[in-house]
Design a protein around this motif. Structure first.
Motif, PDB file in Angstrom:
ATOM      1  N   ARG A   1      15.661  -9.369  -4.506  1.00  0.00           N
ATOM      2  CA  ARG A   1      15.593  -8.268  -3.551  1.00  0.00           C
ATOM      3  C   ARG A   1      15.272  -8.817  -2.158  1.00  0.00           C
ATOM      4  NH1 ARG A   1      13.312  -5.572  -8.094  1.00  0.00           N
ATOM      5  NH2 ARG A   1      14.560  -3.737  -8.645  1.00  0.00           N
ATOM      6  N   PRO A   2      15.750  -8.149  -1.117  1.00  0.00           N
ATOM      7  CA  PRO A   2      15.445  -8.629   0.242  1.00  0.00           C
ATOM      8  C   PRO A   2      13.949  -8.519   0.537  1.00  0.00           C
ATOM      9  CG  PRO A   2      17.239  -7.015   0.246  1.00  0.00           C
ATOM     10  CD  PRO A   2      16.631  -6.974  -1.114  1.00  0.00           C
ATOM     11  N   GLU A   3      13.480  -9.321   1.469  1.00  0.00           N
ATOM     12  CA  GLU A   3      12.109  -9.197   1.943  1.00  0.00           C
ATOM     13  C   GLU A   3      11.941  -7.884   2.697  1.00  0.00           C
ATOM     14  OE1 GLU A   3      11.095 -12.476   4.405  1.00  0.00           O
ATOM     15  OE2 GLU A   3      10.480 -13.751   2.722  1.00  0.00           O
ATOM     16  N   GLU A   4      10.760  -7.320   2.604  1.00  0.00           N
ATOM     17  CA  GLU A   4      10.408  -6.153   3.403  1.00  0.00           C
ATOM     18  C   GLU A   4       8.923  -6.237   3.734  1.00  0.00           C
ATOM     19  OE1 GLU A   4      10.161  -2.404   0.627  1.00  0.00           O
ATOM     20  OE2 GLU A   4      11.869  -3.612  -0.039  1.00  0.00           O
ATOM     21  N   TRP A   5       8.450  -5.284   4.499  1.00  0.00           N
ATOM     22  CA  TRP A   5       7.038  -5.291   4.849  1.00  0.00           C
ATOM     23  C   TRP A   5       6.192  -4.824   3.663  1.00  0.00           C
ATOM     24  CZ3 TRP A   5       5.450  -8.036   8.585  1.00  0.00           C
ATOM     25  CH2 TRP A   5       6.135  -8.111   9.801  1.00  0.00           C
TER      26      TRP A   5
ATOM     27  N   PHE B   1      -5.995  -3.255   8.610  1.00  0.00           N
ATOM     28  CA  PHE B   1      -4.702  -3.408   7.952  1.00  0.00           C
ATOM     29  C   PHE B   1      -4.294  -4.880   7.950  1.00  0.00           C
ATOM     30  CE2 PHE B   1      -4.791   0.850   9.688  1.00  0.00           C
ATOM     31  CZ  PHE B   1      -4.227   1.632   8.684  1.00  0.00           C
ATOM     32  N   ALA B   2      -3.505  -5.235   6.944  1.00  0.00           N
ATOM     33  CA  ALA B   2      -2.814  -6.524   6.913  1.00  0.00           C
ATOM     34  C   ALA B   2      -1.354  -6.233   6.593  1.00  0.00           C
ATOM     35  CB  ALA B   2      -3.420  -7.445   5.863  1.00  0.00           C
ATOM     36  N   ARG B   3      -0.471  -7.106   7.064  1.00  0.00           N
ATOM     37  CA  ARG B   3       0.948  -6.957   6.736  1.00  0.00           C
ATOM     38  C   ARG B   3       1.558  -8.336   6.533  1.00  0.00           C
ATOM     39  NH1 ARG B   3       4.763  -5.762  12.022  1.00  0.00           N
ATOM     40  NH2 ARG B   3       4.002  -7.471  13.327  1.00  0.00           N
ATOM     41  N   LEU B   4       2.546  -8.410   5.672  1.00  0.00           N
ATOM     42  CA  LEU B   4       3.269  -9.647   5.438  1.00  0.00           C
ATOM     43  C   LEU B   4       4.653  -9.328   4.909  1.00  0.00           C
ATOM     44  CD1 LEU B   4       2.039 -11.124   2.076  1.00  0.00           C
ATOM     45  CD2 LEU B   4       0.828  -9.235   3.134  1.00  0.00           C
ATOM     46  N   ARG B   5       5.573 -10.272   5.089  1.00  0.00           N
ATOM     47  CA  ARG B   5       6.923 -10.117   4.571  1.00  0.00           C
ATOM     48  C   ARG B   5       6.938 -10.639   3.134  1.00  0.00           C
ATOM     49  NH1 ARG B   5      10.105  -6.775   7.061  1.00  0.00           N
ATOM     50  NH2 ARG B   5      11.970  -7.989   6.525  1.00  0.00           N
ATOM     51  N   ALA B   6       7.391  -9.813   2.205  1.00  0.00           N
ATOM     52  CA  ALA B   6       7.372 -10.179   0.790  1.00  0.00           C
ATOM     53  C   ALA B   6       8.539  -9.506   0.078  1.00  0.00           C
ATOM     54  CB  ALA B   6       6.046  -9.767   0.156  1.00  0.00           C
ATOM     55  N   ARG B   7       8.863 -10.034  -1.104  1.00  0.00           N
ATOM     56  CA  ARG B   7       9.949  -9.461  -1.910  1.00  0.00           C
ATOM     57  C   ARG B   7       9.377  -8.619  -3.050  1.00  0.00           C
ATOM     58  NH1 ARG B   7      14.703 -12.210  -0.726  1.00  0.00           N
ATOM     59  NH2 ARG B   7      14.383 -14.290   0.182  1.00  0.00           N
TER      60      ARG B   7
ATOM     61  N   ALA C   1     -15.090  -0.101   2.657  1.00  0.00           N
ATOM     62  CA  ALA C   1     -14.617  -0.034   1.274  1.00  0.00           C
ATOM     63  C   ALA C   1     -14.818  -1.368   0.571  1.00  0.00           C
ATOM     64  CB  ALA C   1     -13.146   0.363   1.235  1.00  0.00           C
ATOM     65  N   ASP C   2     -15.005  -1.331  -0.739  1.00  0.00           N
ATOM     66  CA  ASP C   2     -15.229  -2.553  -1.521  1.00  0.00           C
ATOM     67  C   ASP C   2     -13.936  -3.317  -1.801  1.00  0.00           C
ATOM     68  OD1 ASP C   2     -17.955  -2.006  -1.671  1.00  0.00           O
ATOM     69  OD2 ASP C   2     -17.732  -0.836  -3.529  1.00  0.00           O
ATOM     70  N   GLU C   3     -12.799  -2.628  -1.698  1.00  0.00           N
ATOM     71  CA  GLU C   3     -11.518  -3.263  -1.966  1.00  0.00           C
ATOM     72  C   GLU C   3     -10.430  -2.504  -1.224  1.00  0.00           C
ATOM     73  OE1 GLU C   3     -10.257  -0.965  -6.090  1.00  0.00           O
ATOM     74  OE2 GLU C   3     -11.384  -2.855  -6.240  1.00  0.00           O
ATOM     75  N   PRO C   4      -9.207  -3.062  -1.156  1.00  0.00           N
ATOM     76  CA  PRO C   4      -8.129  -2.338  -0.480  1.00  0.00           C
ATOM     77  C   PRO C   4      -7.912  -0.962  -1.106  1.00  0.00           C
ATOM     78  CG  PRO C   4      -7.485  -4.606  -0.890  1.00  0.00           C
ATOM     79  CD  PRO C   4      -8.781  -4.393  -1.617  1.00  0.00           C
ATOM     80  N   THR C   5      -7.544   0.002  -0.267  1.00  0.00           N
ATOM     81  CA  THR C   5      -7.402   1.383  -0.741  1.00  0.00           C
ATOM     82  C   THR C   5      -5.964   1.877  -0.802  1.00  0.00           C
ATOM     83  OG1 THR C   5      -7.762   2.164   1.533  1.00  0.00           O
ATOM     84  CG2 THR C   5      -9.695   2.045   0.072  1.00  0.00           C
ATOM     85  N   LYS C   6      -5.068   1.332   0.060  1.00  0.00           N
ATOM     86  CA  LYS C   6      -3.695   1.827   0.088  1.00  0.00           C
ATOM     87  C   LYS C   6      -2.728   0.675   0.338  1.00  0.00           C
ATOM     88  CE  LYS C   6      -4.853   6.484   1.664  1.00  0.00           C
ATOM     89  NZ  LYS C   6      -4.690   7.511   2.736  1.00  0.00           N
ATOM     90  N   TYR C   7      -1.512   0.862  -0.202  1.00  0.00           N
ATOM     91  CA  TYR C   7      -0.460  -0.145  -0.076  1.00  0.00           C
ATOM     92  C   TYR C   7       0.859   0.562   0.207  1.00  0.00           C
ATOM     93  CZ  TYR C   7      -3.943  -2.723  -2.876  1.00  0.00           C
ATOM     94  OH  TYR C   7      -5.096  -3.287  -3.358  1.00  0.00           O
ATOM     95  N   TRP C   8       1.718  -0.101   0.999  1.00  0.00           N
ATOM     96  CA  TRP C   8       3.036   0.451   1.297  1.00  0.00           C
ATOM     97  C   TRP C   8       4.089  -0.659   1.290  1.00  0.00           C
ATOM     98  CZ3 TRP C   8      -1.339   1.476   4.123  1.00  0.00           C
ATOM     99  CH2 TRP C   8      -1.766   2.819   4.216  1.00  0.00           C
ATOM    100  N   PHE C   9       5.316  -0.317   0.868  1.00  0.00           N
ATOM    101  CA  PHE C   9       6.503  -1.118   1.136  1.00  0.00           C
ATOM    102  C   PHE C   9       7.268  -0.423   2.258  1.00  0.00           C
ATOM    103  CE2 PHE C   9       6.842  -2.983  -3.389  1.00  0.00           C
ATOM    104  CZ  PHE C   9       6.307  -4.197  -2.976  1.00  0.00           C
ATOM    105  N   SER C  10       7.864  -1.222   3.152  1.00  0.00           N
ATOM    106  CA  SER C  10       8.654  -0.634   4.233  1.00  0.00           C
ATOM    107  C   SER C  10       9.832  -1.521   4.579  1.00  0.00           C
ATOM    108  CB  SER C  10       7.796  -0.426   5.486  1.00  0.00           C
ATOM    109  OG  SER C  10       8.604   0.022   6.564  1.00  0.00           O
ATOM    110  N   THR C  11      10.994  -0.891   4.767  1.00  0.00           N
ATOM    111  CA  THR C  11      12.201  -1.614   5.180  1.00  0.00           C
ATOM    112  C   THR C  11      12.427  -1.495   6.681  1.00  0.00           C
ATOM    113  OG1 THR C  11      13.520   0.349   4.618  1.00  0.00           O
ATOM    114  CG2 THR C  11      13.333  -1.371   2.938  1.00  0.00           C
TER     115      THR C  11
END
Length: 443
Positions: A314-318, A296-302, A327-337
């Protein structure tokens, strides 16, 4: 199996159903219906359950249960409230409610007369096909989860068809709503009923809807929701341009701007720019015999979706990204507050708690026959689901009363002997006569 244990389980079951039906009556019908859902009857439609619970009077039992589930005007909401009152304390003995999980599930159906049936995506089949679909919300912690709301999705073609609506008994106040709109109604209902609050968890079918995420935030609830690889985001250190300077004429500009040099990127594009050191291998729970883990990777982004229509960024969130090692490329993505100071491991653990809804649906469908109702009407569809959830609540409560090494709670309910030769309507002939051509392979 210990006879005393069976008798004790039967007594708890009857007391549980008595408590559930105290809000609607009909104990004489609810008890055999719920028991029919729990004992091993094969298909959990009304007729085989009638045969399993009243083998000496199957026909009248069938008619009684059919009326109870398909026609009797008892309140699904009242039963679900009672089930929550009885079951949530059993969950909370382990830990407080941590999440409200939103999802939908499909039930393959033939024909076009069963309420809400249409050609749409069916997760059970993994493709578009004729099916019904319902949206649910479950209260969950790491021990268990319980559906606390459940509503049929009515496609627009059904919502606009007065003749079919009337025949299926669709209430007049039911209008077409998208699945995220139905989910938002369920969240608001849970808030109104003061159910212990949890983090909203949902897959990309809900998280990709920016208006839905914004509405959840407006309700004061944090979330962790899936999004698609094409979701737009401002990379860390970037953001939309401020409104144009006012020329002194007309209304001062208020909208955010973009230009050729200042544009958001997709989350997939951003993920592919991350360094190897940005990725962490994290275990989130024990699977069948081995830990479940991934990178996994995580970063704060808008989030950037159509923010050129807004006056403020919009405010930053995860932004959380999963890229398994194989896997050959990322498989899943999430936004989280969730809180910016939350540890990486805890953030992933909360996101992955959504698996509980998969367990809900597996047990409700495989063990309790959630998708086995054969009637066509709105009332019967929801009554059957409510009683399946009530039976599921009993199983959750029973986990407190039996050691993990013993038989499942459902197996503790005694099943009356079904008469020899009994064959439910529509079941295949176990000894078909040979027919020419049926087993030939084409040349």
């Amino acid at each position: 199996m210990n006879i005393q244990a069976v008798e004790e389980s039967e007594a708890r079951f009857e007391a549980y159903v008595q408590a559930v039906t105290s809000v609607i009556g009909h104990k004489d019908r609810a008890l055999p219906y719920c028991k029919g859902l729990l004992v091993e009857t094969g298909r959990k439609s009304v007729e085989p359950m009638a045969a399993a619970t009243a083998p000496d009077r199957t026909a009248p039992q069938h008619q009684s249960l059919l009326h109870f589930v398909g026609n009797a005007p008892w309140s699904d909401a009242a039963v679900l409230r009672k089930v929550r009152d009885l079951t949530l304390p059993a969950l909370e003995k382990h830990s407080p409610i941590e999440a409200w999980i939103l999802d939908d599930t499909g039930y393959p159906k033939k024909g076009k007369h069963s309420v809400g049936v249409a050609r749409q995506y069916c997760g059970q089949l993994g493709k578009q096909d004729n099916c019904q679909s319902a949206v649910s919300i479950s209260a969950a912690n790491h021990h268990a989860s319980l559906p606390i709301g459940y509503r049929l999705y009515v496609p627009k073609e059904w919502a606009d068809d007065e003749a079919r609506r009337k025949k299926a008994g669709v209430p007049e106040d039911v209008i077409f709503k998208t699945k995220p709109e139905i989910a938002l109604d369920l969240v608001k209902q849970a808030l109104e009923e003061n159910i212990p609050r949890g983090i909203i968890l949902a897959d990309a079918g809900y998280g990709a809807d920016t208006a839905f995420r914004d509405a959840v935030t407006k309700l004061g609830l944090p979330y962790a929701m899936g999004i698609g690889p094409g979701a737009s985001v401002w990379a860390p250190g970037t953001g939309p341009l401020p409104p144009k300077p006012w020329s002194g004429k007309g209304r001062p500009p208020a909208r955010l701007r973009r230009d050729e040099d200042c544009r958001p990127v997709t989350v997939k594009t951003l993920a592919l720019t991350l360094k190897e050191s940005d990725w962490r291998l994290i275990n989130w729970r024990e699977g069948s015999g081995k830990p479940l883990k991934s990178r996994f990777a995580r970063l704060r982004a808008r989030p950037a979706h159509e923010d050129f229509r807004l006056n403020e960024p919009r405010p930053e969130e995860w932004l959380v990204i999963e890229w398994p090692e194989d896997a050959d490329e990322p498989t899943k993505y999430w936004f989280s507050t969730l809180d910016a100071g939350l540890s990486f491991e805890t953030l992933v653990d909360i996101i992955k708690l959504r698996w509980r809804i998969e367990r809900d649906y597996h047990d409700l469908k495989q063990e309790l026959g959630l998708g086995h109702y054969e009637g066509r009407g709105w009332r019967g569809f929801h009554h059957h689901a409510t009683l399946c959830i009530a039976a599921y609540g009993f199983l959750i409560c029973e986990r407190q009363a039996i050691p993990p090494s013993e038989a499942s709670p459902a197996a503790r309910l005694k099943k009356p002997a079904i008469p020899d030769g009994y064959k439910p309507r529509g079941s295949p002939n176990p000894h078909p006569a040979p027919q020419a051509g049926l087993h030939r392979h084409p040349a």
